[in-house]
Scaffold this motif. Structure first.
Motif, PDB file in Angstrom:
ATOM      1  N   ASN A   1       7.056  69.562 -41.047  1.00 23.77           N
ATOM      2  CA  ASN A   1       6.669  68.073 -41.269  1.00 23.77           C
ATOM      3  C   ASN A   1       7.472  67.332 -40.183  1.00 23.77           C
ATOM      4  N   THR A   2       6.679  65.940 -39.782  1.00 18.78           N
ATOM      5  CA  THR A   2       7.179  64.932 -38.917  1.00 18.78           C
ATOM      6  C   THR A   2       7.804  63.782 -39.721  1.00 18.78           C
ATOM      7  N   LEU A   3       8.673  63.234 -38.919  1.00 18.81           N
ATOM      8  CA  LEU A   3       9.377  62.228 -39.729  1.00 18.81           C
ATOM      9  C   LEU A   3       8.662  60.788 -39.455  1.00 18.81           C
ATOM     10  N   GLU A   4       8.843  59.972 -40.722  1.00 15.11           N
ATOM     11  CA  GLU A   4       8.155  58.600 -40.734  1.00 15.11           C
ATOM     12  C   GLU A   4       9.074  57.806 -41.677  1.00 15.11           C
ATOM     13  N   ALA A   5       8.730  56.644 -41.808  1.00 15.76           N
ATOM     14  CA  ALA A   5       9.496  55.593 -42.602  1.00 15.76           C
ATOM     15  C   ALA A   5       8.593  54.511 -43.263  1.00 15.76           C
ATOM     16  N   VAL A   6       8.944  53.813 -44.384  1.00 12.12           N
ATOM     17  CA  VAL A   6       8.286  52.813 -44.680  1.00 12.12           C
ATOM     18  C   VAL A   6       9.151  51.861 -45.549  1.00 12.12           C
ATOM     19  N   VAL A   7       8.689  50.809 -45.958  1.00 17.29           N
ATOM     20  CA  VAL A   7       9.666  49.894 -46.786  1.00 17.29           C
ATOM     21  C   VAL A   7       9.266  49.977 -48.058  1.00 17.29           C
TER      22      VAL A   7
ATOM     23  N   GLY B   1       4.319  54.749 -54.921  1.00 14.02           N
ATOM     24  CA  GLY B   1       4.953  53.683 -53.930  1.00 14.02           C
ATOM     25  C   GLY B   1       5.081  54.132 -52.613  1.00 14.02           C
ATOM     26  N   ILE B   2       4.964  55.529 -52.310  1.00 14.49           N
ATOM     27  CA  ILE B   2       5.370  56.047 -50.973  1.00 14.49           C
ATOM     28  C   ILE B   2       3.981  56.090 -50.009  1.00 14.49           C
ATOM     29  N   VAL B   3       2.959  55.912 -50.329  1.00 13.94           N
ATOM     30  CA  VAL B   3       1.653  55.863 -49.648  1.00 13.94           C
ATOM     31  C   VAL B   3       1.513  54.381 -49.070  1.00 13.94           C
ATOM     32  N   LYS B   4       2.001  54.156 -47.916  1.00 10.82           N
ATOM     33  CA  LYS B   4       2.069  52.912 -47.390  1.00 10.82           C
ATOM     34  C   LYS B   4       2.140  53.064 -45.743  1.00 10.82           C
ATOM     35  N   THR B   5       1.932  51.972 -45.143  1.00 14.18           N
ATOM     36  CA  THR B   5       1.778  51.884 -43.720  1.00 14.18           C
ATOM     37  C   THR B   5       3.105  51.989 -43.196  1.00 14.18           C
ATOM     38  N   GLN B   6       3.228  53.039 -42.267  1.00  7.47           N
ATOM     39  CA  GLN B   6       4.674  53.296 -41.575  1.00  7.47           C
ATOM     40  C   GLN B   6       5.254  52.226 -41.044  1.00  7.47           C
ATOM     41  N   VAL B   7       6.491  52.063 -40.844  1.00  6.06           N
ATOM     42  CA  VAL B   7       6.804  51.153 -40.067  1.00  6.06           C
ATOM     43  C   VAL B   7       7.578  51.847 -38.836  1.00  6.06           C
ATOM     44  N   TYR B   8       7.687  53.422 -39.086  1.00  7.87           N
ATOM     45  CA  TYR B   8       8.269  54.305 -38.046  1.00  7.87           C
ATOM     46  C   TYR B   8       7.362  55.601 -38.153  1.00  7.87           C
ATOM     47  N   ASN B   9       6.691  55.847 -37.176  1.00  4.81           N
ATOM     48  CA  ASN B   9       6.139  57.249 -36.970  1.00  4.81           C
ATOM     49  C   ASN B   9       6.029  57.744 -35.549  1.00  4.81           C
TER      50      ASN B   9
ATOM     51  N   GLN C   1       6.010  60.692 -34.654  1.00  2.00           N
ATOM     52  CA  GLN C   1       5.282  62.069 -34.441  1.00  2.00           C
ATOM     53  C   GLN C   1       6.413  63.109 -34.195  1.00  2.00           C
ATOM     54  N   GLN C   2       7.594  63.134 -34.644  1.00  2.00           N
ATOM     55  CA  GLN C   2       8.625  63.791 -34.223  1.00  2.00           C
ATOM     56  C   GLN C   2       8.981  64.907 -35.354  1.00  2.00           C
ATOM     57  N   GLU C   3       8.715  66.052 -35.275  1.00  2.00           N
ATOM     58  CA  GLU C   3       9.059  67.125 -36.165  1.00  2.00           C
ATOM     59  C   GLU C   3      10.511  67.375 -36.593  1.00  2.00           C
ATOM     60  N   ILE C   4      10.768  67.118 -37.929  1.00  2.00           N
ATOM     61  CA  ILE C   4      12.006  67.017 -38.553  1.00  2.00           C
ATOM     62  C   ILE C   4      12.837  68.321 -37.997  1.00  2.00           C
ATOM     63  N   ARG C   5      12.362  69.347 -38.215  1.00  2.00           N
ATOM     64  CA  ARG C   5      13.185  70.577 -37.780  1.00  2.00           C
ATOM     65  C   ARG C   5      13.671  70.521 -36.481  1.00  2.00           C
ATOM     66  N   GLN C   6      12.692  69.997 -35.447  1.00  2.00           N
ATOM     67  CA  GLN C   6      13.474  69.783 -34.274  1.00  2.00           C
ATOM     68  C   GLN C   6      14.458  68.919 -34.071  1.00  2.00           C
ATOM     69  N   LEU C   7      14.237  67.645 -34.886  1.00  2.00           N
ATOM     70  CA  LEU C   7      15.379  66.763 -34.744  1.00  2.00           C
ATOM     71  C   LEU C   7      16.734  67.065 -35.137  1.00  2.00           C
ATOM     72  N   LEU C   8      16.649  68.095 -36.223  1.00  2.00           N
ATOM     73  CA  LEU C   8      17.926  68.726 -36.499  1.00  2.00           C
ATOM     74  C   LEU C   8      18.554  69.594 -35.646  1.00  2.00           C
ATOM     75  N   ILE C   9      17.704  70.457 -35.042  1.00  2.00           N
ATOM     76  CA  ILE C   9      18.152  71.258 -33.988  1.00  2.00           C
ATOM     77  C   ILE C   9      18.770  70.482 -32.941  1.00  2.00           C
ATOM     78  N   ASP C  10      18.123  69.213 -32.437  1.00  2.00           N
ATOM     79  CA  ASP C  10      18.536  68.428 -31.366  1.00  2.00           C
ATOM     80  C   ASP C  10      19.786  67.794 -31.722  1.00  2.00           C
ATOM     81  N   TRP C  11      20.108  67.367 -32.787  1.00  2.00           N
ATOM     82  CA  TRP C  11      21.196  66.803 -33.191  1.00  2.00           C
ATOM     83  C   TRP C  11      22.371  67.628 -33.196  1.00  2.00           C
ATOM     84  N   ALA C  12      21.968  68.757 -33.581  1.00  2.00           N
ATOM     85  CA  ALA C  12      23.053  70.049 -33.686  1.00  2.00           C
ATOM     86  C   ALA C  12      23.506  70.335 -32.289  1.00  2.00           C
TER      87      ALA C  12
END
Length: 596
Positions: free
Chosen positions: A447-453, A549-557, A559-570
């Protein structure tokens, strides 16, 4: 007039009449039995949902695969069974099909999609290498084939030595099939001079792709109803000479969908069999169930359609057997049956292992790289029903990434919440070295990370929907963690929030369970019109699980893979310490009393 024997015509007729009425004498030859029509047989072998498994290997545990039922996995195991059956049936027709979800699901598959993508290197995908050794006759595209984008899918298809089918995946501009809809295979039923049978194979992919991989297919592909598509192509295949029609469908047989009614049915296999005349059998997948043999009666013809689903990951092989006769130039099926074979009964095929050995070894080396040290052991075993540090690790990283990305924009003043699901019950960060495979075992999807309001009211509605995961347990009733969840709701469809504090009362009916919802670290109730940025994965945000309620236009997208973000943070921190991210903010209660 006399006969050539000297007897008169009257005498001959009299003798003939007497012979016709005389009783049979002892020792006289019996009447000849009606001639039985000659029969031939055909075997179709089926796999599905192999999900990137070639070796019988668990990349997350760095050990041979094993589960509580001692299943084995992988195309190499399937190949041994297939080769055994081909040898047993030498000289007789045997076809091998796959019903989809092939190139996603293991670190092996991810590595050649993300770390060294085949679109960049030109290397043959491990699943193409393995399946080409097996000599499949056709594969259907599953929904996970679209996870890595259309260019990688096209490259993989080009590498296959057999057709890839998806009749209901249509070009969005022309409305025409974007992939091959079907093939008609001409097979010889037996040895020299034996008649030929034309087997039509129709492939149907899952309409849910339009939601689950919206970012990859929107504006490019549309996905038609599987039942309607079968109704279109089955008569066409018959007109083009198919004597036997088999569908390879990436959709279960429950008749239900994990999403709403805006898309065609996700699991329509039984409906296809019921509603579309002219189908002899359906190999199906997607639901990861083992269905050895199930007959569905067609409502128009009364014919029984044979269906079978071979579980997942290469744990089972479907075997369908057909007996046929030929009369006046036409074939008829006189008997058909199916069963599933367990791959834990055989060893891995050495040719398949050899074809993928280098890629398997490279993947094992990659997932064993150390990314950080954990100050304590962190386990996901209780994450479904208790607030755990390991799930907070996911939410913390997602929150941090989104907060930093939106820091200078119009949403900078809004609190950032985050959503994560307990994908694994077995994931563990050991105390000490944490490897890539440990992180991958916690976050098993690409999965990739997105955000909505969302508003406060929408957050509450979302939490109420998520809380249907739990069975209703009145106060005082015993609580067993193993049976606390509704078996109809998979773990990946239970979400927990960070950034707000809340209680889930499992004594209350579904829809009335969020009895406390306050701003983080306060006693201030979340206002219905409050606004929050919510970090969420692309699967959920695009409608997977049908959360409200979650299917909305993203305010952040980005296209960063969440697994890789976890690895990068660690890797950046070097140490994984719960003190840096664990904030207990939710609990299960009954009448306000904590369950655990």
């Amino acid at each position: 007039m006399t006969s050539s024997s000297g007897a008169s015509r009257r005498q001959v007729l009299a003798v003939a009449a007497a012979a016709a009425t005389a009783p049979l004498l002892a020792g006289a030859p019996a009447e000849a039995k009606p001639k039985q029509p000659k029969t031939w047989d055909l075997t179709i072998l089926g796999t599905s949902d192999t999900h990137g498994n070639v070796y019988n290997w668990d990349y997350y545990k760095d050990a041979e695969f094993d589960d509580s039922k001692h299943n084995d996995v992988g195309v190499a195991k399937l190949a041994t069974l297939v080769n055994q059956i081909r040898a047993e049936r030498k000289g007789r027709a045997t076809l091998v099909l796959d019903a989809g979800d092939t190139i996603q699901g293991t670190p092996l598959a991810t590595y050649y999609a993300k770390q060294e993508p085949i679109t960049s290197t030109g290397e043959t995908h491990p699943m193409a290498r393995a399946m080409n050794i097996l000599k499949y006759d056709a594969v259907t595209l599953g929904n996970h084939e679209f996870n890595y984008g259309l260019p990688l899918l096209a490259t993989w298809i080009e590498q296959l030595g057999f057709p890839a089918l998806a009749a209901n995946a249509l070009n969005a501009k022309t409305g025409k099939p974007a992939f091959l809809p079907y093939v008609i295979k001409e097979v010889k039923l037996g040895g020299h001079g034996a008649p030929k049978l034309r087997v039509g194979i129709l492939g149907l992919t899952n309409p849910g792709v339009a939601i689950w991989d919206k970012g990859n297919v929107e504006g490019r592909l549309v996905f038609a109803d599987m039942v309607a598509t079968a109704a279109k192509w089955v008569p066409e295949m018959r007109r083009r000479g198919a004597d036997l029609v088999v569908i390879s469908a990436h959709g279960g047989d429950s008749g239900t969908s994990s999403y709403g009614p805006e898309l065609p049915n996700e699991n329509p296999t039984a409906l296809i069999a019921e509603q579309v005349p002219g189908i002899d059998a359906i190999l199906f997948g997607h639901a990861h169930n083992e269905v050895p043999e199930k007959f569905v009666t067609n409502l128009t013809t009364g014919e029984r359609v044979l269906t079978s689903e071979p579980s997942k990951w290469g744990q089972r092989l479907t075997r369908m057997d057909f007996t046929l006769t030929r009369e006046k130039g036409r074939w008829a099926v006189t008997a058909k049956s199916a069963t599933t074979l367990n791959t834990n009964t055989v060893v891995e095929d050495p040719a398949v292992l050899a074809a993928v050995r280098g890629q398997h070894t490279k993947t094992v080396e990659y997932v064993n790289r150390v990314v950080a040290r954990s100050s304590v052991e962190l386990s996901a075993a209780e994450s479904r029903y208790k607030d755990t540090p390991i799930l907070d690790f996911i939410n913390h990283v997602q929150t941090e990434v989104v907060t930093e990305a939106l820091a200078a924009g119009e949403y900078a003043g809004l609190p950032v919440l985050s959503i994560a699901a307990p994908f694994s019950r077995t994931a563990v960060f050991p105390q000490g070295d944490v490897r890539i495979r440990d992180v991958a075992g916690l976050y098993v999807y690409d999965n990739t990370l997105e955000a909505v309001v969302l508003t406060g009211a929408e957050v509450k509605a979302y939490l109420e929907y998520s809380a249907k995961y739990f069975v209703t347990l009145p106060a005082g009733a015993p609580v067993n963690p193993e049976t606390i969840s509704d078996p109809a709701v998979p773990d990946y469809n239970y979400d927990v929030f960070s950034g707000v504090d809340y209680d889930i009362d499992i004594a209350e009916p579904v829809g009335q369970r969020i009895t406390r919802l306050v701003l983080a670290g306060t006693d201030t109730p979340v206002a219905a019109d409050a606004r929050f940025v919510v970090a969420v994965n692309n699967y959920r945000r695009s409608g997977g699980g049908n959360f409200p309620g979650i299917v909305k236009t993203q305010v952040y997208n980005a296209q960063q893979e969440i697994r890789q973000l976890l690895i990068d943070w660690a890797q950046a921190k070097g140490v994984i310490d719960p003190a840096d991210f664990f904030v207990p903010n939710w609990k299960l209660v009954r009448d306000g009393v904590p369950v655990f």
